[in-house]
Design an enzyme around this catalytic site. Structure first.
Site, PDB file in Angstrom:
ATOM      1  N   ARG A  77       0.836  -1.205   0.000  1.00 16.12           N
ATOM      2  CA  ARG A  77       0.000   0.000   0.000  1.00 16.12           C
ATOM      3  C   ARG A  77       0.867   1.251   0.000  1.00 16.12           C
ATOM      4  O   ARG A  77       0.521   2.271  -0.619  1.00 16.12           O
ATOM      5  CB  ARG A  77      -0.956  -0.023   1.190  1.00 16.12           C
ATOM      6  CG  ARG A  77      -2.052   1.027   1.103  1.00 16.12           C
ATOM      7  CD  ARG A  77      -3.118   0.823   2.155  1.00 16.12           C
ATOM      8  NE  ARG A  77      -2.583   0.952   3.504  1.00 16.12           N
ATOM      9  CZ  ARG A  77      -3.276   0.652   4.617  1.00 16.12           C
ATOM     10  NH1 ARG A  77      -4.509   0.209   4.523  1.00 16.12           N
ATOM     11  NH2 ARG A  77      -2.720   0.794   5.802  1.00 16.12           N
ATOM     12  N   LYS A 179      -2.666   6.517   1.442  1.00 18.78           N
ATOM     13  CA  LYS A 179      -2.459   7.013   2.799  1.00 18.78           C
ATOM     14  C   LYS A 179      -1.561   8.252   2.759  1.00 18.78           C
ATOM     15  O   LYS A 179      -0.411   8.241   3.199  1.00 18.78           O
ATOM     16  CB  LYS A 179      -1.857   5.904   3.657  1.00 18.78           C
ATOM     17  CG  LYS A 179      -2.381   5.922   5.078  1.00 18.78           C
ATOM     18  CD  LYS A 179      -2.166   4.582   5.753  1.00 18.78           C
ATOM     19  CE  LYS A 179      -2.213   4.680   7.243  1.00 18.78           C
ATOM     20  NZ  LYS A 179      -3.444   5.222   7.801  1.00 18.78           N
ATOM     21  N   GLU A 215     -16.230   6.135   5.000  1.00 16.65           N
ATOM     22  CA  GLU A 215     -15.429   5.658   6.128  1.00 16.65           C
ATOM     23  C   GLU A 215     -15.292   6.794   7.127  1.00 16.65           C
ATOM     24  O   GLU A 215     -15.928   7.838   6.977  1.00 16.65           O
ATOM     25  CB  GLU A 215     -14.063   5.157   5.650  1.00 16.65           C
ATOM     26  CG  GLU A 215     -13.183   6.217   5.011  1.00 16.65           C
ATOM     27  CD  GLU A 215     -11.765   5.729   4.719  1.00 16.65           C
ATOM     28  OE1 GLU A 215     -11.238   4.898   5.478  1.00 16.65           O
ATOM     29  OE2 GLU A 215     -11.180   6.192   3.734  1.00 16.65           O
TER      30      GLU A 215
END
Ligand code: PLP
Ligand code: COI
Length: 336
Positions: A77, A179, A215
């Site tokens: 990721r 992220k 989220e």
């Protein structure tokens, strides 16, 4: 160390890992005791927020080993985050070696089994050389520090309250799926405002239509429907949580439940039996109610304890992480 009363905060530990990128390559990296980062005043990270990070944990298992949970997925990721931000990816094998070495060097900071605490591992990277025009930096630093942590939400297993904010987290073709530090910078006002109004977190909607559940600022969401199906929002603008992916597997393969990743409309909140936030920091935190502009949706599981399926998912996931339950092949990396 008072392990049982640790919150989720920075505690300085002995060693951190540092590698620098210059002239098109990463150097071999070192472990250092120096926690300070000294940067040029015009460093890319300071001017245009060119930074991304990861979060994973090391645990002491029931049989005294120290393990990390699916660190290969964090390495992957972080490569995707770096690519989206025009940063040079830190190679996955090196990421794993660096995690191992920094945990090993701080082994005394891994909380004991049964304390409820764990060692949070924070890999991150940022542009270091001066930039003035809007463009990527040429030089970068990759670091990993570790910090012993307790529960992300005060009160541990008590259900929390979310509100649907009038702020967005991610744009349809933006950076919500990686992220990037910038996603969190823009969530700060919304979280301060939520706290001021007595809510624990924000339940963000999709910014294009504001009808679908996405989220929270720091975790994905799962629901249990009235017919005991575990459902989670499908969206290209949320972070693909490793905890959520693991929980969906656990629900299906360990608990024999039906699972589904699909669009979930805000209107469906009324039809859900249980709700919880999932992430490395949040683990699986039960949600008792959601406030939608004054309208309260209280889940049948209530404000006193986690719902029955949420509790089973929590017990199974943490059982796997702490070595009480056999893990699927490849989920556990032992530090030795
Ligand atoms: N969503 C956001 C916005 C996060 O910051 C995090 C934390 O990493 C998660 C979801 C959960 O992801 P993971 O389970 O991989 O930690
Ligand atoms: C994590 O769970 O690792 C995160 O990065 C969430 C963060 C908000 C603490």
């Amino acid at each position: 160390m008072d392990w049982k009363n640790l919150g989720f905060g920075y505690v300085k530990t002995d060693y951190r890992y540092v590698s620098n990128y210059k002239d098109g390559k990463w150097d071999e990296g070192i472990l250092t005791t120096d926690e300070k980062v000294v940067l040029n005043e015009s460093a890319g990270v300071l001017q245009y927020a060119q930074t991304c990070f990861e979060g994973l944990k090391a645990y002491k298992t029931v049989d005294g080993r120290v393990v990390c949970f699916r660190p290969d997925l964090n390495a992957q990721r972080m490569i995707q985050s770096a690519q989206r931000l025009e940063m040079p990816p830190f190679p996955a094998e090196r990421f794993l070696e660096a995690v191992k070495s920094v945990v090993k060097k701080n082994i005394e900071s891994v909380p004991p089994y049964g304390s409820g605490a764990s060692l949070y591992i924070r890999p991150y990277m940022f542009g270091t050389n001066p930039v003035m025009g809007v463009k990527p930096a040429d030089e970068y630093q990759f670091r990993i520090f570790v910090s012993p942590v307790g529960p992300y939400f005060k009160g541990g297993a008590k259900p929390i309250t979310l509100r649907i904010p009038d702020f967005d987290r991610a744009a349809p073709l933006g950076t919500g799926h990686v992220k990037a530090g910038l996603n969190y910078a823009m969530s700060l006002h919304a979280i301060v405002d939520a706290h001021k109004q007595g809510y624990n977190e924000n339940m963000y909607l999709d910014s294009a239509t504001r009808t679908k559940i996405e989220e929270t600022g720091g975790a994905n969401i799962i629901f249990v429907t009235k017919d005991n199906k575990v459902v989670t929002p499908k969206s290209s603008t949320i972070l693909p949580s490793i905890t959520r992916r693991s929980l969906m597997y656990v629900a299906q393969k360990y608990l024999g439940l039906e699972v589904e990743e699909r669009i979930i409309y805000k209107e469906e909140l009324n039809e859900m039996k249980e709700c919880a936030l999932c992430g490395t920091a949040a683990v699986l935190s039960p949600v008792g109610k959601v406030n939608d502009h004054g309208k309260e949706i209280v889940f049948p599981s209530g404000m006193e304890k986690a719902g029955e399926i949420t509790q089973k998912l929590y017990d199974t996931l943490t059982g796997i992480q702490l070595g009480r339950i056999e893990a699927p092949e490849g989920w556990i990396m032992e530090i030795k």
